[in-house]
Design an enzyme around this catalytic site. Structure first.
Site, short mmCIF file in Angstrom:
data_model
loop_
_atom_site.label_atom_id
_atom_site.label_comp_id
_atom_site.label_asym_id
_atom_site.label_seq_id
_atom_site.Cartn_x
_atom_site.Cartn_y
_atom_site.Cartn_z
N HIS A 42 -8.32 -12.73 -9.65
CA HIS A 42 -6.91 -13.11 -9.62
C HIS A 42 -6.44 -13.34 -8.18
CE1 HIS A 42 -5.90 -11.48 -13.89
NE2 HIS A 42 -6.14 -12.77 -13.90
N HIS A 75 -13.23 -9.56 -14.62
CA HIS A 75 -12.46 -8.69 -15.52
C HIS A 75 -13.17 -8.47 -16.85
CE1 HIS A 75 -9.53 -11.01 -13.02
NE2 HIS A 75 -9.11 -9.79 -12.77
N HIS A 125 -3.43 -8.54 -20.14
CA HIS A 125 -4.42 -8.68 -19.07
C HIS A 125 -5.80 -8.90 -19.67
CE1 HIS A 125 -6.87 -7.75 -15.54
NE2 HIS A 125 -5.77 -7.84 -14.80
N GLU A 127 -8.77 -8.00 -18.76
CA GLU A 127 -9.60 -6.81 -18.81
C GLU A 127 -9.25 -5.96 -20.02
OE1 GLU A 127 -10.08 -2.47 -16.82
OE2 GLU A 127 -9.60 -4.06 -15.39
N THR A 165 -8.95 -0.21 -15.64
CA THR A 165 -9.59 0.38 -14.46
C THR A 165 -8.70 0.40 -13.23
OG1 THR A 165 -10.61 -1.74 -13.84
CG2 THR A 165 -11.91 -0.26 -15.24
N CYS A 193 -11.13 3.27 -11.65
CA CYS A 193 -12.20 3.26 -10.65
C CYS A 193 -11.75 3.96 -9.36
CB CYS A 193 -12.69 1.85 -10.36
SG CYS A 193 -11.64 0.88 -9.29
N ASN A 223 -3.71 -4.94 -9.96
CA ASN A 223 -3.85 -3.86 -8.97
C ASN A 223 -2.98 -4.12 -7.74
OD1 ASN A 223 -5.71 -4.62 -6.44
ND2 ASN A 223 -6.47 -5.75 -8.20
N SER A 265 -8.61 -8.22 -4.81
CA SER A 265 -9.12 -9.59 -4.88
C SER A 265 -8.59 -10.46 -3.74
CB SER A 265 -8.75 -10.22 -6.24
OG SER A 265 -7.36 -10.13 -6.48
#
Length: 282
Positions: A42, A75, A125, A127, A165, A193, A223, A265
């Site tokens: 992204h 993702h 999203h 993911e 995550t 994560c 994120n 990213s």
């Protein structure tokens, strides 16, 4: 004006690995069309760079042809889309982040006997859609405490709690504590994560010591948005930008210390350019 730059700003391991796989695919193309199934990460500037190199971004396996080389986005994708992808005749290179893949498999294993999945994340999203597809029983996604309460989980049921995550670990821990009081058969998976936790902790630490925060990264990046949200929650004015040209000098007049961080990213060149822009104001 002093600039405090986060050491954790920029590409995470999953993003780096995904782009390395795409770079290798481009180098080994030998005339084949190189595609990604959805945006590989992204960040619009990175995507524009790959488009200029001839990489095609397709929305579904229907846009692929036999002989194409297609890279699965960082993702991850849903199980049914992956099945269609592998049946379409294209060569498939899986660049799913290892942490996302681990979360997918953990959800599959934990719900194998039909337990209900409660997933903390953003419903739209990619993911999250992928994670939900690995649930073997009922699955529900929620984005905050109110949405979780509306699900009204049955205390007699067996539930698995997991997370996207890149979610806020502190909020996840609050949700876990509340659910453990109500659900005696709750299983909790640790799917946030470490890189996310470290970035969030550093962003908060910096935000408490500065007059304003600048967060660099794509607006579609979950994120990155969470880093900006955490900074703003400290009561500090926060500027979420994709590149330095969006900043205005007047917004930094009179500020002595400014924090700088970036999403997982965001390429280093965009962070460097933003830091240079801020330093030029001094």
């Amino acid at each position: 004006m002093e600039i405090i730059r986060a050491k954790t700003a920029g590409f995470c391991m999953g993003v780096s690995l995904a782009l390395q796989k795409l770079d290798k695919a481009i180098a080994d193309a030998r005339g084949r069309r190189i595609c990604t199934l959805g945006p590989i990460i992204h960040n619009p500037q990175v995507l524009a760079d790959y488009e200029a190199l001839g990489v095609h971004c397709v929305d579904s396996p229907d846009g692929l042809h036999a002989g194409d080389l297609v890279v699965i986005r960082a993702h991850g994708i849903t199980r049914d889309v992956e099945e269609a992808l592998r049946a379409c005749g294209a060569e498939v290179l899986d660049a799913t982040c290892p942490r996302v893949k681990k979360a997918q498999l953990s959800i599959r294993n934990a719900t194998a006997q039909g337990a209900t999945l409660l997933l903390f994340g953003e419903a739209d999203h990619p993911e999250v859609r992928g994670l939900l597809s690995y649930a073997c029983g009922p699955a529900h996604v929620f984005g905050n405490r109110e949405e979780l309460a509306a699900l009204a989980p049955d205390p007699a049921g067996v539930y698995v709690l997991a997370s996207q995550t890149t979610q806020d670990r502190g909020e996840f821990e609050h949700l876990e504590a509340a659910l453990r009081e109500r659900l005696p058969q709750l299983v909790v998976l640790s799917t946030i994560c470490d890189a996310t936790r470290e970035r969030q902790q550093e962003a908060l630490a910096i935000a408490h010591t500065v007059d304003a925060m600048v967060v660099v990264g794509g607006r579609q990046s979950g994120n990155t948005r969470r880093l900006a949200s955490l900074s703003a929650q400290c009561g500090k004015e926060t500027f979420h930008i994709e590149q330095a040209g969006e900043l205005r000098a007047e917004d930094f007049a009179g500020r002595r210390r400014v924090g700088l961080t970036a999403g997982a990213s965001t390429p280093r060149k965009l962070i460097d350019a933003t830091e240079a822009w801020l330093k030029a104001l001094a």
